[in-house]
Every structure is written in structure tokens, then in C-alpha cells.
Design a protein around this motif. Structure first.
Motif, PDB file in Angstrom:
ATOM      1  N   ALA A   1      17.218 -30.766   0.404  1.00 57.14           N
ATOM      2  CA  ALA A   1      16.547 -29.667   0.504  1.00 57.14           C
ATOM      3  C   ALA A   1      17.307 -28.514   1.309  1.00 57.14           C
ATOM      4  CB  ALA A   1      15.217 -29.655   1.394  1.00 57.14           C
ATOM      5  N   TYR A   2      18.210 -28.873   2.139  1.00 58.88           N
ATOM      6  CA  TYR A   2      19.026 -28.094   2.822  1.00 58.88           C
ATOM      7  C   TYR A   2      20.219 -27.468   2.029  1.00 58.88           C
ATOM      8  CZ  TYR A   2      17.203 -29.019   7.655  1.00 58.88           C
ATOM      9  OH  TYR A   2      16.268 -28.844   8.747  1.00 58.88           O
ATOM     10  N   PHE A   3      20.677 -28.525   1.266  1.00 60.85           N
ATOM     11  CA  PHE A   3      21.554 -28.002   0.254  1.00 60.85           C
ATOM     12  C   PHE A   3      21.026 -26.942  -0.695  1.00 60.85           C
ATOM     13  CE2 PHE A   3      23.535 -28.655  -4.176  1.00 60.85           C
ATOM     14  CZ  PHE A   3      24.915 -28.506  -3.710  1.00 60.85           C
ATOM     15  N   GLN A   4      19.936 -26.987  -1.213  1.00 55.34           N
ATOM     16  CA  GLN A   4      19.362 -26.230  -2.062  1.00 55.34           C
ATOM     17  C   GLN A   4      19.279 -24.777  -1.753  1.00 55.34           C
ATOM     18  OE1 GLN A   4      15.838 -27.552  -4.107  1.00 55.34           O
ATOM     19  NE2 GLN A   4      16.895 -29.295  -5.110  1.00 55.34           N
ATOM     20  N   LEU A   5      19.122 -24.865  -0.262  1.00 55.78           N
ATOM     21  CA  LEU A   5      18.806 -23.313   0.650  1.00 55.78           C
ATOM     22  C   LEU A   5      20.346 -23.087   0.968  1.00 55.78           C
ATOM     23  CD1 LEU A   5      15.941 -23.951   2.875  1.00 55.78           C
ATOM     24  CD2 LEU A   5      15.949 -22.599   1.119  1.00 55.78           C
ATOM     25  N   GLY A   6      21.645 -23.633   0.596  1.00 54.11           N
ATOM     26  CA  GLY A   6      22.916 -23.370   1.101  1.00 54.11           C
ATOM     27  C   GLY A   6      23.201 -23.509   2.557  1.00 54.11           C
ATOM     28  N   ARG A   7      22.261 -24.388   2.967  1.00 53.40           N
ATOM     29  CA  ARG A   7      22.517 -24.620   4.698  1.00 53.40           C
ATOM     30  C   ARG A   7      23.265 -26.023   4.732  1.00 53.40           C
ATOM     31  NH1 ARG A   7      17.059 -23.449   7.632  1.00 53.40           N
ATOM     32  NH2 ARG A   7      18.606 -23.626   9.628  1.00 53.40           N
ATOM     33  N   TYR A   8      24.644 -25.797   4.075  1.00 55.27           N
ATOM     34  CA  TYR A   8      25.451 -27.072   4.240  1.00 55.27           C
ATOM     35  C   TYR A   8      25.674 -27.786   5.391  1.00 55.27           C
ATOM     36  CZ  TYR A   8      26.574 -25.148  -0.446  1.00 55.27           C
ATOM     37  OH  TYR A   8      26.600 -24.411  -1.670  1.00 55.27           O
ATOM     38  N   GLY A   9      25.697 -27.091   6.598  1.00 57.85           N
ATOM     39  CA  GLY A   9      26.054 -27.916   7.857  1.00 57.85           C
ATOM     40  C   GLY A   9      24.583 -29.004   8.161  1.00 57.85           C
ATOM     41  N   LEU A  10      23.735 -28.329   8.005  1.00 56.17           N
ATOM     42  CA  LEU A  10      22.339 -29.428   8.127  1.00 56.17           C
ATOM     43  C   LEU A  10      22.169 -30.585   7.118  1.00 56.17           C
ATOM     44  CD1 LEU A  10      19.865 -26.279   9.041  1.00 56.17           C
ATOM     45  CD2 LEU A  10      20.817 -28.266  10.563  1.00 56.17           C
ATOM     46  N   SER A  11      22.761 -29.938   5.797  1.00 54.85           N
ATOM     47  CA  SER A  11      22.652 -31.194   4.809  1.00 54.85           C
ATOM     48  C   SER A  11      23.741 -32.109   5.208  1.00 54.85           C
ATOM     49  CB  SER A  11      23.157 -30.335   3.543  1.00 54.85           C
ATOM     50  OG  SER A  11      22.902 -31.242   2.511  1.00 54.85           O
ATOM     51  N   LEU A  12      24.970 -31.816   5.330  1.00 59.75           N
ATOM     52  CA  LEU A  12      25.860 -32.535   5.776  1.00 59.75           C
ATOM     53  C   LEU A  12      25.515 -33.596   7.009  1.00 59.75           C
ATOM     54  CD1 LEU A  12      29.168 -30.520   5.619  1.00 59.75           C
ATOM     55  CD2 LEU A  12      28.584 -32.599   4.039  1.00 59.75           C
ATOM     56  N   GLU A  13      24.682 -33.218   7.988  1.00 53.03           N
ATOM     57  CA  GLU A  13      24.368 -33.958   9.001  1.00 53.03           C
ATOM     58  C   GLU A  13      23.391 -35.107   8.527  1.00 53.03           C
ATOM     59  OE1 GLU A  13      23.782 -35.745  12.604  1.00 53.03           O
ATOM     60  OE2 GLU A  13      25.370 -34.584  11.800  1.00 53.03           O
ATOM     61  N   ASP A  14      22.562 -34.671   7.694  1.00 51.66           N
ATOM     62  CA  ASP A  14      21.472 -35.461   7.153  1.00 51.66           C
ATOM     63  C   ASP A  14      22.086 -36.483   6.317  1.00 51.66           C
ATOM     64  OD1 ASP A  14      19.358 -34.478   8.775  1.00 51.66           O
ATOM     65  OD2 ASP A  14      18.393 -33.308   7.035  1.00 51.66           O
TER      66      ASP A  14
END
Length: 166
Positions: free
Chosen positions: A89-102
Motif C-alpha cells: 500500500a505504501y509503495f502504491q502511494l509512492g511512500r518508499y521509505g515507509l514501504s522499505l521499512e515494512d
């Protein structure tokens, strides 16, 4: 502690072994079964949160998906699929930092998670970290050599990193 990875280790081991030599059609079936096992938290309530998060993602409700996955993580912090879903979900929003942490948390809980590793490769490539992306795809290749799009991604990154020419 909720964790699907420990639920059926013998079956998972056999499935991963089967991925190594399966043709594309069989590999897709094996992958589906692996995801079924990974999606079993051991709690009907947690499985419902996972399903709701996935449904929200499928419907384009990314923020709703993050809400469901975050609730799942709050109640089952050792269940890798909650982190993996939220990373998507974070990836789809372009929130890569949060996506990488998950993704990091997913891979800590389930080092064989080729889906999370694929996500890592995609983000690293998007960020211009070609060599890191190539390493991540090579790990996916070790786990699931017939993963859709894998060969093309590796070839593309080898060219970009100067490792091969077309």
C-alpha cells in the motif's frame, strides 16, 4: 505469537523445493499455495483484517488498506503478511521509505518472502540503486526462479549496471 511461516514448515520446504524445477504453470500454482500458507495467521480475526486490507487494495482504497494492515500489525506484530500488505500500500502511494521499512520487517519475519524481496528490488530500481536491485532480484531468483518478470528484470539491470550488453 501469530506466525504463518512456522505453521507448516515441512509443506513450505517441499513447496520451495518444487519451485526450483517447476515450469511456469506449476510454479504459479505452488506460489499460490505458499501465499495461502503465509496468509494463515492462526486467528480468524487477524485473517479477516488481512482480507479486508487486501480487498481495500484491490478496490483502490490504499488509505483504507493501510488502516486495516496497521490494525493487523498492532494486534499481530509477528505476522509478516500484515507488514507485506502495508508495504504494498505504501509503495502504491509512492511512500518508499515507509514501504522499505515494512519490507525490512517482512523479511526479518520471513526471509523467504519472494514477494517482499521483489518489492525491495522494484523500489531500489526506482531509486536508481541498480546494483542493490539486481542483488534483490538474484535473491528472488534463488527462491523462486520462475517468478513472472524475473528474467527480464535481471537482464535489464545487468545492462544498466554494465554487467552485460544486449
Amino acid at each position: 505469537m501469530l506466525t504463518s511461516v512456522a505453521a507448516e514448515p515441512t509443506e513450505l520446504e517441499a513447496l520451495f523445493e518444487g519451485l526450483k524445477n517447476a515450469d511456469a504453470q506449476v510454479a504459479e500454482q505452488i506460489e499460490g499455495r505458499i501465499y495461502e500458507i503465509w496468509s494463515q495467521s492462526g486467528s480468524d480475526a487477524m485473517d479477516l483484517l488481512l482480507d479486508r486490507g487486501r480487498e481495500a487494495l484491490a478496490e483502490g482504497d490504499t488509505k483504507g488498506a493501510i488502516h486495516h494492515f496497521s490494525a493487523l500489525i498492532d494486534h499481530a506484530p509477528d505476522f509478516a503478511e500484515g507488514y507485506n500488505g502495508r508495504a504494498t500500500a505504501y509503495f502504491q502511494l509512492g511512500r518508499y521509505g515507509l514501504s522499505l521499512e515494512d519490507i525490512r520487517r517482512t523479511l526479518t519475519l520471513n526471509p523467504q518472502h519472494f514477494g517482499a524481496m521483489s518489492g525491495l528490488a522494484l523500489i531500489l530500481e526506482e531509486l536508481g540503486e541498480t546494483e542493490g536491485a539486481l542483488l534483490a532480484w538474484r535473491e528472488v531468483e534463488r527462491l523462486h526462479p520462475n517468478r513472472e518478470g524475473l528474467s527480464d528484470a535481471i537482464r535489464r539491470l545487468e545492462v544498466l549496471s554494465g554487467g552485460e550488453t544486449l
